[in-house]
Every structure is written in C-alpha cells, then in structure tokens.
Design a protein around this motif. Structure first.
Motif, short mmCIF file in Angstrom:
data_model
loop_
_atom_site.label_atom_id
_atom_site.label_comp_id
_atom_site.label_asym_id
_atom_site.label_seq_id
_atom_site.Cartn_x
_atom_site.Cartn_y
_atom_site.Cartn_z
N ILE A 248 0.87 -1.18 0.00
CA ILE A 248 0.00 0.00 0.00
C ILE A 248 0.90 1.22 0.00
N VAL A 249 0.59 2.18 -0.88
CA VAL A 249 1.32 3.45 -0.91
C VAL A 249 0.30 4.57 -0.77
N ALA B 100 -1.62 -1.24 -3.95
CA ALA B 100 -2.83 -0.48 -3.68
C ALA B 100 -2.45 1.00 -3.63
N VAL B 101 -3.01 1.77 -4.54
CA VAL B 101 -2.64 3.17 -4.72
C VAL B 101 -3.68 4.07 -4.06
N PRO C 85 -9.36 10.75 -7.21
CA PRO C 85 -9.61 9.45 -7.86
C PRO C 85 -9.00 9.35 -9.24
N ALA C 86 -8.98 10.46 -9.99
CA ALA C 86 -8.40 10.43 -11.34
C ALA C 86 -6.90 10.17 -11.29
N ALA C 87 -6.22 10.80 -10.33
CA ALA C 87 -4.78 10.62 -10.20
C ALA C 87 -4.45 9.19 -9.80
N ALA C 88 -5.18 8.65 -8.81
CA ALA C 88 -4.94 7.27 -8.38
C ALA C 88 -5.25 6.30 -9.52
N GLY D 159 1.45 -5.13 -14.73
CA GLY D 159 1.41 -5.27 -13.28
C GLY D 159 0.00 -5.30 -12.74
N LYS D 160 -0.10 -5.39 -11.41
CA LYS D 160 -1.39 -5.44 -10.75
C LYS D 160 -1.49 -4.34 -9.71
N GLY D 161 -2.65 -3.70 -9.68
CA GLY D 161 -2.86 -2.65 -8.70
C GLY D 161 -4.34 -2.42 -8.49
N CYS D 162 -4.65 -1.64 -7.46
CA CYS D 162 -6.03 -1.24 -7.20
C CYS D 162 -6.04 0.17 -6.66
N VAL D 163 -7.16 0.84 -6.83
CA VAL D 163 -7.31 2.23 -6.42
C VAL D 163 -7.96 2.28 -5.04
N ILE D 164 -7.39 3.10 -4.16
CA ILE D 164 -8.00 3.37 -2.86
C ILE D 164 -8.17 4.88 -2.76
#
Length: 266
Positions: A20-21, A44-45, A50-53, A65-70
C-alpha cells in the motif's frame, strides 16, 4: 555470472508481495508505486484524487502489473481501516506499507493557522495506517516492512513551515518508536527523509519561488535537486529483503545537504 543472476532476482524483488502506498497519485508516491509494481508487487494506490490514483493504476496495468485504487483522505482513520480491510480481503496479505501522503503550508509561525490539517495529514495518517496494517496483517504474519516518508525538515528546521517541520520531526519519532515496539513481530520500520526534490511542491505552478529555489539548490553539495525516482529507489530498498536487518533507520536522501555546515557558503 553471479552478478547477472543477482540482477535478475533483484528485478523482481517484490514478486508475490502486496504493498500500500498513500498519497500515490503524484510525485514521490507515484514513482514509488510504479517501481514496486515494476518489480513484482501488487500495489494499492491511495490518493484523495480518484483520477490521479486511477491513472497510476492504469499505468501499472498497462505494463502488466497489478494494482487497485484506494480513494480517500489518508488522514481519515476510517479510510485507513477500510482500505486495509479491502486489500487484505482481496489479496490475503499486506507486506509493505509506504506512508507517503503529506502537505506543506507556508506561513510565518505567528500567522500559521493550518496546524490541525498539516499535523493530521503528515503525522496522524502515518500512525493510523501503520497501526491498522500492523494489527490486521503484519503482526499475524510475523513479518512486514513499513517505510515512512518524512523530510530533511524532520531533521532540521525550515523557516515559515512550522507545521511541516513539527509533523516531519514527529514522523522520525514515530518511526523509531514503532521499530522498537514491533521488531518482536518481525516488522521493520524505517524512514526516508528526502532533500529538495523535483515535484509539484517545488517546481510546479504553486511551487517555490524560482529565486528561492535556485538558492536552495545552490546549497546542495551535489549541485542539483533529487528526482522522484531517486527517492523511490531509497524507499524500495528499505522495503526490500536487501534491508532485512535495517529497522529504525532515518535515511536523509538529500544530496549531502545536511552534511553541509550551515555557516559555510558553497
């Protein structure tokens, strides 16, 4: 040949890790999220925007890669709690936490009115995220790496930034306290203190006055600002197994600035 093998392993040093960052929509946080993902982590970003993440996660996924928005304010304790639960439920683990979210409000101390906002964002948020991630994921797993982002303003004062200076000094104390308390659980807690770095806070439209910026850079022994990539590399190193015996470290990544005697002109 052994060097080549080491490099190959190092290129995916975060494979099968979940990170998580916070405050990762831009600047150092964005660069860190991208680097961790490039080297194998699911990231997890978190960001208030929300647009930036979303843009960071899209970039991660575009490269395989793999990621998700928080989305949410990192200084909101409920956001930290909900986000950690979501990540843990989705991936079953949280191995790395990078507490990066931060703001700066410039004003003389006698006129400073943003105390609560700055302290909550820069300091309280780091405790909230560290506590919930440790309790729910890292302590049960018996391992984990937390990297807090402070500043050289956490090691020496900067005029007209009292909230920033006090909060970043607090991050240094938080890092040392958590490293001492959580070492028995296999959790390493370290801190990077960036020196002047090329981000929107320094070079953007609302950044530093150009004359003041030149003067600041002129006092860096390496003669230039740091880059977000250089700060991300320091953060990633402390989060990696290469730093497996480092905990409670306060790393000033500042081009030698704090090594310079304040009374000596460059």
């Amino acid at each position: 040949m052994s060097f080549i093998k080491h490099q190959e392993v190092d290129a995916m040093r975060f494979e099968d890790r979940v990170a998580i960052v916070t405050g990762a929509g831009g600047g150092i946080g964005r660069s860190t999220a991208l680097l961790l993902a490039d080297q194998g982590a699911v990231v997890a970003v978190n960001d208030l925007d929300p647009a930036a993440a979303g843009a960071v996660v899209a970039e991660i996924e575009a490269k395989g890669g793999k990621g998700c928005v928080i989305v949410g304010d990192a200084a909101d304790e409920a956001v930290a709690d909900e986000a950690s639960a979501r990540v843990l439920n989705a991936y079953g683990r949280i191995d790395i936490l990078v507490n990066n979210a931060g703001i700066s409000v410039v004003a003389p101390a006698e006129d400073f009115v943003a105390w609560d906002r700055v302290i909550r964002t820069n300091l309280y948020s780091q405790f909230y995220w560290s506590r919930v991630v440790a309790k729910t994921a890292m302590i049960p797993a018996g391992r984990g790496a937390i990297v807090n982002v402070a500043s050289i303003a956490g090691l020496a004062a900067v005029p007209n930034q009292i909230g920033y200076v006090v909060s970043k000094h607090g991050v240094v104390g938080l890092t040392r306290s958590l490293a001492v308390e959580w070492g028995r659980y296999g959790i390493r807690v370290n801190c990077v203190c960036p020196g002047i770095t090329a981000t929107d806070m320094t070079t953007g439209p609302t950044g530093m006055d150009p004359e003041r910026l030149r003067a600041r850079v002129g006092r860096v022994p390496l003669g230039r600002m740091g880059t977000v990539g250089e700060q991300a590399e320091a953060i990633a190193f402390l989060a990696s197994d290469a730093a497996s015996y480092l905990s409670g470290v306060i790393l000033n990544n500042d081009g030698g600035q704090l090594a310079l005697h304040s009374g000596v002109m460059m």
